[in-house]
Design a protein around this motif. Sequence first.
Motif, mmCIF file in Angstrom:
data_model
loop_
_atom_site.group_PDB
_atom_site.id
_atom_site.type_symbol
_atom_site.label_atom_id
_atom_site.label_comp_id
_atom_site.label_asym_id
_atom_site.label_seq_id
_atom_site.Cartn_x
_atom_site.Cartn_y
_atom_site.Cartn_z
ATOM 1 N N THR A 45 0.852 -1.189 0.000
ATOM 2 C CA THR A 45 0.000 0.000 0.000
ATOM 3 C C THR A 45 0.890 1.242 0.000
ATOM 4 O O THR A 45 2.110 1.138 0.062
ATOM 5 N N ARG A 46 0.266 2.412 -0.020
ATOM 6 C CA ARG A 46 1.034 3.659 0.040
ATOM 7 C C ARG A 46 1.921 3.705 1.297
ATOM 8 O O ARG A 46 3.067 4.132 1.237
ATOM 9 N N GLU A 63 -6.393 12.455 -6.843
ATOM 10 C CA GLU A 63 -6.224 11.768 -5.564
ATOM 11 C C GLU A 63 -6.099 10.263 -5.790
ATOM 12 O O GLU A 63 -6.935 9.650 -6.428
ATOM 13 N N GLY A 64 -5.034 9.679 -5.297
ATOM 14 C CA GLY A 64 -4.860 8.235 -5.361
ATOM 15 C C GLY A 64 -4.336 7.715 -6.683
ATOM 16 O O GLY A 64 -4.337 6.527 -6.900
ATOM 17 N N SER A 65 -3.875 8.580 -7.579
ATOM 18 C CA SER A 65 -3.475 8.082 -8.894
ATOM 19 C C SER A 65 -2.093 7.439 -8.891
ATOM 20 O O SER A 65 -1.967 6.248 -9.124
ATOM 21 N N ALA A 66 -1.037 8.190 -8.656
ATOM 22 C CA ALA A 66 0.309 7.628 -8.740
ATOM 23 C C ALA A 66 1.301 8.475 -7.971
ATOM 24 O O ALA A 66 1.043 9.636 -7.668
ATOM 25 N N TRP A 67 2.448 7.866 -7.695
ATOM 26 C CA TRP A 67 3.578 8.566 -7.101
ATOM 27 C C TRP A 67 4.687 8.566 -8.137
ATOM 28 O O TRP A 67 4.934 7.550 -8.804
ATOM 29 N N TYR A 68 5.400 9.697 -8.258
ATOM 30 C CA TYR A 68 6.481 9.833 -9.222
ATOM 31 C C TYR A 68 7.772 10.217 -8.502
ATOM 32 O O TYR A 68 7.809 11.202 -7.784
ATOM 33 N N TYR A 69 8.809 9.423 -8.724
ATOM 34 C CA TYR A 69 10.140 9.705 -8.200
ATOM 35 C C TYR A 69 10.992 10.141 -9.398
ATOM 36 O O TYR A 69 11.124 9.389 -10.369
ATOM 37 N N VAL A 70 11.548 11.336 -9.349
ATOM 38 C CA VAL A 70 12.283 11.893 -10.489
ATOM 39 C C VAL A 70 13.725 12.180 -10.077
ATOM 40 O O VAL A 70 13.969 12.791 -9.050
ATOM 41 N N ASP A 95 -4.253 1.111 -7.235
ATOM 42 C CA ASP A 95 -5.623 0.808 -7.648
ATOM 43 C C ASP A 95 -6.618 1.510 -6.718
ATOM 44 O O ASP A 95 -6.210 2.274 -5.831
ATOM 45 N N GLY A 96 -7.883 1.262 -6.909
ATOM 46 C CA GLY A 96 -8.927 1.904 -6.110
ATOM 47 C C GLY A 96 -8.851 1.577 -4.626
ATOM 48 O O GLY A 96 -9.301 2.359 -3.787
ATOM 49 N N ALA A 97 -8.273 0.426 -4.286
ATOM 50 C CA ALA A 97 -8.143 0.024 -2.886
ATOM 51 C C ALA A 97 -6.861 0.564 -2.253
ATOM 52 O O ALA A 97 -6.587 0.279 -1.084
ATOM 53 N N GLY A 98 -6.077 1.311 -3.009
ATOM 54 C CA GLY A 98 -4.846 1.879 -2.464
ATOM 55 C C GLY A 98 -3.664 0.941 -2.497
ATOM 56 O O GLY A 98 -2.655 1.185 -1.842
ATOM 57 N N ARG A 99 -3.762 -0.143 -3.259
ATOM 58 C CA ARG A 99 -2.654 -1.088 -3.381
ATOM 59 C C ARG A 99 -1.883 -0.809 -4.674
ATOM 60 O O ARG A 99 -2.424 -0.284 -5.632
ATOM 61 N N VAL A 100 -0.611 -1.212 -4.684
ATOM 62 C CA VAL A 100 0.240 -0.976 -5.849
ATOM 63 C C VAL A 100 -0.315 -1.738 -7.058
ATOM 64 O O VAL A 100 -0.546 -2.944 -6.990
ATOM 65 N N ALA A 101 -0.533 -1.010 -8.157
ATOM 66 C CA ALA A 101 -1.011 -1.623 -9.397
ATOM 67 C C ALA A 101 0.115 -1.749 -10.421
ATOM 68 O O ALA A 101 0.213 -2.749 -11.119
ATOM 69 N N ASN A 102 0.967 -0.735 -10.524
ATOM 70 C CA ASN A 102 2.048 -0.730 -11.508
ATOM 71 C C ASN A 102 3.306 -0.143 -10.885
ATOM 72 O O ASN A 102 3.234 0.814 -10.118
ATOM 73 N N VAL A 103 4.444 -0.687 -11.263
ATOM 74 C CA VAL A 103 5.744 -0.121 -10.908
ATOM 75 C C VAL A 103 6.509 -0.012 -12.221
ATOM 76 O O VAL A 103 6.783 -1.025 -12.867
#
Length: 149
Positions: A45-46, A63-70, A95-103
Amino acid sequence: MKTLAMRLVFPVLILVLASCSPVQRFHGYAPDDAQLAQIEVSRDTRDTVAEKIGRPGMMGVMEGSAWYYVQSDWVHEGWRAPVEVRREVVAISFDGAGRVANVERFGQEQGEVVALSRRVTSTGPTGATLLRQLLSNFGQFNPAQMLGG
């Protein structure tokens, strides 16, 4: 007299040569592959991502879309303008439940955005247009445009 001149010239020469050497600077933070391997798609999760690799400098617009590390690496050579030699963006979407969907890890090769690695549970990356804009505009800020000149 000759040794006194040599004692004065030698340190000045060393300083001049040292000032010409390139200086590498690193801006931002993108976790490496070993750190990303700790993140489990569909499980983390986050909060667990923040514990494992830290919070990002940028988050998605929605809200809740993605985190970006640059991360950008620049080389400064004397009087010349700095040159960006490497740029990486790690995008972790949820995803909608706050779990990681893509890395996903993106780089830039010859001005084009390139996917370097991807662990995806859905059909494809979301928010790619935002990421593409982020990579293409990063580092191209011109203060004169903001002042109307």
